[in-house]
Design an enzyme around this catalytic site. Structure first.
Site, mmCIF file in Angstrom:
data_model
loop_
_atom_site.group_PDB
_atom_site.id
_atom_site.type_symbol
_atom_site.label_atom_id
_atom_site.label_comp_id
_atom_site.label_asym_id
_atom_site.label_seq_id
_atom_site.Cartn_x
_atom_site.Cartn_y
_atom_site.Cartn_z
ATOM 1 N N HIS A 73 43.025 35.653 39.013
ATOM 2 C CA HIS A 73 42.657 36.949 39.759
ATOM 3 C C HIS A 73 41.548 37.648 39.044
ATOM 4 O O HIS A 73 40.770 38.237 39.570
ATOM 5 C CB HIS A 73 43.762 37.950 39.809
ATOM 6 C CG HIS A 73 44.701 37.195 41.113
ATOM 7 N ND1 HIS A 73 46.012 36.862 40.628
ATOM 8 C CD2 HIS A 73 44.553 37.089 42.194
ATOM 9 C CE1 HIS A 73 46.486 36.390 41.884
ATOM 10 N NE2 HIS A 73 45.679 36.451 42.758
ATOM 11 N N ASP A 97 49.279 38.096 48.299
ATOM 12 C CA ASP A 97 50.331 38.281 46.785
ATOM 13 C C ASP A 97 49.607 39.645 46.272
ATOM 14 O O ASP A 97 50.409 40.274 45.372
ATOM 15 C CB ASP A 97 50.151 37.008 45.831
ATOM 16 C CG ASP A 97 48.667 36.891 45.421
ATOM 17 O OD1 ASP A 97 47.984 37.567 44.740
ATOM 18 O OD2 ASP A 97 48.315 35.332 45.554
ATOM 19 N N GLU A 117 44.944 39.518 55.615
ATOM 20 C CA GLU A 117 45.855 38.345 55.389
ATOM 21 C C GLU A 117 46.747 37.861 56.523
ATOM 22 O O GLU A 117 47.250 38.831 57.344
ATOM 23 C CB GLU A 117 46.912 38.934 54.072
ATOM 24 C CG GLU A 117 48.242 38.034 54.129
ATOM 25 C CD GLU A 117 48.002 36.606 53.682
ATOM 26 O OE1 GLU A 117 48.347 35.696 54.361
ATOM 27 O OE2 GLU A 117 47.355 36.346 52.652
ATOM 28 N N ASP A 148 44.169 37.406 61.360
ATOM 29 C CA ASP A 148 42.956 36.270 61.101
ATOM 30 C C ASP A 148 41.891 36.687 60.643
ATOM 31 O O ASP A 148 41.183 37.297 60.997
ATOM 32 C CB ASP A 148 43.049 35.459 62.420
ATOM 33 C CG ASP A 148 42.230 34.237 62.343
ATOM 34 O OD1 ASP A 148 41.742 34.217 61.298
ATOM 35 O OD2 ASP A 148 42.285 33.342 63.352
ATOM 36 N N GLY A 149 41.636 36.174 59.158
ATOM 37 C CA GLY A 149 40.469 36.555 58.607
ATOM 38 C C GLY A 149 39.211 35.804 59.305
ATOM 39 O O GLY A 149 38.139 36.650 59.105
ATOM 40 N N ASP A 167 40.059 34.553 49.076
ATOM 41 C CA ASP A 167 41.110 34.393 48.042
ATOM 42 C C ASP A 167 42.329 33.517 48.985
ATOM 43 O O ASP A 167 43.245 33.990 49.317
ATOM 44 C CB ASP A 167 41.755 35.402 47.635
ATOM 45 C CG ASP A 167 42.965 35.513 46.621
ATOM 46 O OD1 ASP A 167 43.133 34.112 46.288
ATOM 47 O OD2 ASP A 167 43.574 36.299 45.971
ATOM 48 N N SER A 168 41.873 32.296 49.228
ATOM 49 C CA SER A 168 42.792 31.432 50.192
ATOM 50 C C SER A 168 43.560 30.566 49.592
ATOM 51 O O SER A 168 43.458 30.011 48.338
ATOM 52 C CB SER A 168 41.810 30.720 51.132
ATOM 53 O OG SER A 168 41.050 29.629 50.476
ATOM 54 N N ASP A 170 45.106 26.246 50.144
ATOM 55 C CA ASP A 170 44.302 25.185 50.338
ATOM 56 C C ASP A 170 43.852 24.968 51.532
ATOM 57 O O ASP A 170 44.476 25.615 52.570
ATOM 58 C CB ASP A 170 45.306 23.889 49.728
ATOM 59 C CG ASP A 170 45.639 23.970 48.333
ATOM 60 O OD1 ASP A 170 45.204 25.045 47.657
ATOM 61 O OD2 ASP A 170 46.116 23.038 47.573
#
Length: 240
Positions: A73, A97, A117, A148-149, A167-168, A170
């Site tokens: 982060h 998170d 998020e 939905d980003g 910040d996704s 996989d």
């Protein structure tokens, strides 16, 4: 002398394994999951590990742990923030998170943070079981959107953000579209002149194809000389 029974420190040997077809990383944990929920998007779990504290996983892949998340982060936020200490409006895609928001809030000049998020379960699990990460989620500067980003940036106004952080998880499941040309063209359009975008781009060893593809995608979108790759060591990700 009487033989005293020595109680083993921990009799259970239970392991969580993050793997692909060729490489695996196993982390020992205390047994039962602290949190487990199958959301409409993915399976969200938190394990209590011996070496790394609480650990968040999504669809059997490690996202972050209490002990080594700070490296991730700090690097995804402070590197782009220091490019221009004047950045005021920040957009975070993913990051449920809360770790990225926590780091952004250390830059007092930031006036607004929007976080989009897709999965409310990630935010809820983190609020309850990862307080060291989620501490900034109630900050008045933050606008938290569960949605939905990809759709969000599609509809966002031109030149509306100084910094966009992707910040996704996989590139599978709901995150798959975050590794596409169309998404990054929208990201590019939403950035102000002099703005910066930073993205989690996978491991150059564990997920090489995604790493290379995203690199090419970003260079095609932003220009070859404007894309810079930097690496950070995270012990709980396969290959580090």
């Amino acid at each position: 002398a009487t033989n005293q029974l020595i109680t083993p420190k921990q009799s259970r040997s239970v392991w969580f394994t993050d793997k692909n077809d060729d490489i695996a990383l196993s982390i020992r944990h205390r047994g039962d999951r602290v949190f487990r929920e199958k959301s409409p998007y993915q399976t969200v779990e938190i394990f209590d590990t011996f070496a790394y504290g609480k650990m968040l996983t999504i669809d059997n892949m490690v996202m972050c742990s209490e002990k080594d998340e700070n490296a991730y982060h700090e690097m995804i936020i402070h590197v782009p923030m220091l490019v221009n200490p004047g950045f005021k409006d920040v957009l975070v895609i993913g990051g449920g998170d809360g770790g990225s928001v926590r780091e952004i809030l250390k830059h007092e000049q930031v006036e607004s943070i929007t976080m989009v998020e897709i999965d409310e379960a990630v935010v809820r699990a983190s609020r309850e079981y990862l307080p060291s990460l989620s501490s900034g989620l109630d900050d008045p500067k933050l606008k938290l959107i569960i949605g939905d980003g990809i759709e969000f940036v599609r509809q966002a106004a031109d030149e509306s953000y100084d910094l966009i952080v992707v910040d996704s998880s996989d590139p599978v499941g709901p995150s798959e579209g975050l590794f596409s040309q169309a998404f990054y063209q929208d990201v590019h359009r939403c950035l102000r002149p002099g703005g910066v975008m930073t993205a989690q781009s996978e491991s150059p060893r564990f997920n090489q194809r995604a790493f290379v593809d995203l690199n090419h995608c970003l260079k095609d979108t932003f220009g070859r000389d404007r894309v810079h790759c930097y690496l950070v060591f995270i012990p709980t990700y396969p290959t580090g």
